[in-house]
Every structure is written in C-alpha cells, then in structure tokens.
Design a protein around this motif. Structure first.
Motif, PDB file in Angstrom:
ATOM      1  N   PHE A   1       2.337   1.558  -3.709  1.00 35.67           N
ATOM      2  CA  PHE A   1       1.362   2.802  -4.314  1.00 35.67           C
ATOM      3  C   PHE A   1       1.060   3.695  -3.630  1.00 35.67           C
ATOM      4  CE2 PHE A   1      -0.734  -1.539  -5.403  1.00 35.67           C
ATOM      5  CZ  PHE A   1      -0.601  -1.481  -6.378  1.00 35.67           C
TER       6      PHE A   1
ATOM      7  N   ARG B   1       3.933   6.088  -5.116  1.00 39.74           N
ATOM      8  CA  ARG B   1       3.517   6.165  -6.868  1.00 39.74           C
ATOM      9  C   ARG B   1       3.219   7.674  -7.293  1.00 39.74           C
ATOM     10  NH1 ARG B   1       5.173   0.658  -6.871  1.00 39.74           N
ATOM     11  NH2 ARG B   1       2.675   0.073  -6.726  1.00 39.74           N
ATOM     12  N   TYR B   2       1.490   7.001  -6.295  1.00 36.51           N
ATOM     13  CA  TYR B   2       1.336   8.368  -7.199  1.00 36.51           C
ATOM     14  C   TYR B   2       1.584  10.088  -6.644  1.00 36.51           C
ATOM     15  CZ  TYR B   2      -3.613  11.189  -6.038  1.00 36.51           C
ATOM     16  OH  TYR B   2      -4.428  12.196  -5.742  1.00 36.51           O
TER      17      TYR B   2
ATOM     18  N   GLY C   1       1.063  -1.105   0.015  1.00 38.29           N
ATOM     19  CA  GLY C   1      -0.152  -0.162  -0.162  1.00 38.29           C
ATOM     20  C   GLY C   1       1.204   1.203  -0.090  1.00 38.29           C
TER      21      GLY C   1
END
Length: 299
Positions: A278, A281-282, A275
């Motif tokens: 992610f 990277r966002y 998590g």
C-alpha cells in the motif's frame, strides 16, 4: 490535393481491428494448472501426514506462552526499528556532511556493525560484564563521576534492544543516504537561494522527496527485523522462538512447536508485506502526479 484517412466503412476488411482480442495463451494456462496441481498435492500430503501433529499445533497455537513471546517479538521489532531508523538518519546526515570527523565516525560505525554478524553482537552485549564489570561516567584519565554494575544495566531486554537497534542503524544509514542522494542537487541550491539554512532545507525539502526511495527498502528492513528477533533466543530473551523452545523442551514436540513459530512469523510478515505494498503504491501515485503535468506539457 487533400489527404484523409479512410473511415471504418472505407477501410479494407483486413485493417478492421474493432473486434481484435488477445489470443488465448494456452501454454500459460497449462503451466498455471500444473503448478496449482502440484501445490494442491503437496498441501494434501502435509494435511494427511500424521507426523506433523496438527492437533498439537492447534493446541499450542494460542498458548499463553506463545502469545507472550509473540508480544515481546513485536515490541523488539518496533523499538529496534524506531531507534535504528532515528540513529540511521543521524548517521546518514553525518556521512553526507562536510565535517571530516563526523563523516569518519559515522563511516566507522557503519563499517563495524555491518561487518559483524548480528548474532555475535547480541552475545557480545549480553556478556559485556565479562569485559567491563562496571560502566562509569568519568573524566578522561580522571576519576569516575558515577558508576553502575554492568549486569544491572545489561539485562536480556536491553542487550536485545542494543543489538537490534545498533545493527539496524548501520543498514538504515545507507538506505537513507541513498535516498538523500537520489534527490536532485538543484533542490539544495534552490533552497539556499531562498535563504533557507541547510538543516531546514534537509527537513522541509530533501527528506520528503527522498522518502519515495527510502520507504520500499525500509519496509524490507522491517520484515527482516521481525525475523531477526528470533536470534535473541540465544540470550534467554523470551521471544516467540524462545517460547516455542521452552514448550518443546517440556513436551518433546519439537516439530509442531517450531511450526507454530513459523506460522506466526509468516502471518506477521504477510501483514507487513501488504502494508508495504500500500505504501509503495501511494508513493508511486505521487511520482505519477509529479511527472504527468510535465509529460503533458511536453506533448
């Protein structure tokens, strides 16, 4: 005289890079093969080692007591992290304020809770009644308005939440403060020029931009919080580790039950790591979206 670059047909053979490719890195392949070989050998040794008592691990992996302890660990993680983050935000804002009293009080809080071990803090909260048998709301140097028995207020659950949340708040305060300082000071000046108050500028402009610096270390703190919940077993809080200890105290299967707890901690931290990846990277994409137009304009 006009200069022109030679076409592919005109270029010498030694300059033709159309068929170029990265050379095979045999050394890296060999290193990977050796590492995987040793890893496979280690896993095989563990799998065939009867001392690990794999049947016992399978038997107790989803045991009701283990599941109940896992649930308490997750609840403590979420509650402690949420309270710690909210209080940490307030402390970070106080540290950055121009008010000397707020800055000093926040600094003293962070100094104390970062400077003492979490285990000591948990034991202290759990044994608070030895110092203060009653907790009272009173006028300074005056009579008490209302009073409670400390043992009735400070249960193992409340002691665990207080210890985890206050300790986490000290660390989150510094993480948030660092994120706020990473935002260009010109943002505050621009917001002030548009007539925005300092508080409104903080919530609408500064904090959203600071999140790019706050999120990654906050993810690390969340993973650390999961593991820190194992410390509440010393105050008889029925977390995952305490559940495993309770079972092996009856069955004397110490290593298998500890491995059950270890595997569950690894599962939780692995999910949180994914998590966190992610989310990072966002925010990395957000950074690229913000910097690409400027880069293209410069070109």
């Amino acid at each position: 005289m006009t200069l022109h670059s030679p076409s592919r047909a005109e270029a010498p053979a030694w300059q033709d890079v159309s068929a170029a490719h990265q050379p095979v890195q045999y050394g890296r392949i060999a290193a990977w093969a050796v590492v995987l070989l040793f890893l496979a050998n280690f896993l095989w040794i563990c799998a065939i080692n009867a001392n690990f008592r794999w049947p016992v691990i399978r038997e107790f992996f989803f045991h009701p007591d283990i599941m109940r302890g896992l649930g308490f660990s997750l609840i403590l993680t979420v509650v402690g992290m949420v309270l710690g983050t909210v209080l940490g935000l307030l402390l970070a804002v106080a540290r950055l304020s121009n008010d000397g009293l707020a800055k000093s009080a926040a600094g003293a809080f962070i100094w104390f809770f970062r400077g003492t071990p979490l285990l000591v803090q948990l034991i202290f909260w759990f044994n608070l009644s030895t110092l203060f048998p009653h907790i009272s709301l009173a006028i300074p140097f005056g009579p008490a308005l209302i009073s409670w028995e400390t043992n009735a207020l400070i249960t193992p659950m409340t002691a665990a939440i207080l210890g985890l949340a206050l300790n986490e708040a000290a660390y989150m305060a510094e993480i948030i403060r660092g994120g706020l300082l990473s935002v260009d000071r010109g943002q505050n000046e621009t917001a002030s020029a548009f007539g925005m108050t300092r508080g409104r500028a903080l919530w609408r402009i500064i904090i959203p931009q600071a999140m790019r610096s706050i999120v990654p270390p906050t993810g690390n703190e969340l993973i650390s919080m999961v593991k820190a919940t194992s410390l509440v077993s010393v105050i008889a809080m029925s977390d995952l580790l305490y559940a495993a200890q309770s079972i092996y105290n009856r069955t004397f299967e110490v290593v298998p039950l500890l491995l059950v707890a270890v595997f569950w901690y690894l599962i939780i931290t692995t999910v949180l790591n994914i998590g966190q990846g992610f989310i990072e990277r966002y925010y990395a994409k957000s950074d690229r979206r913000l910097t690409t137009p400027q880069t293209e304009a410069d070109l």
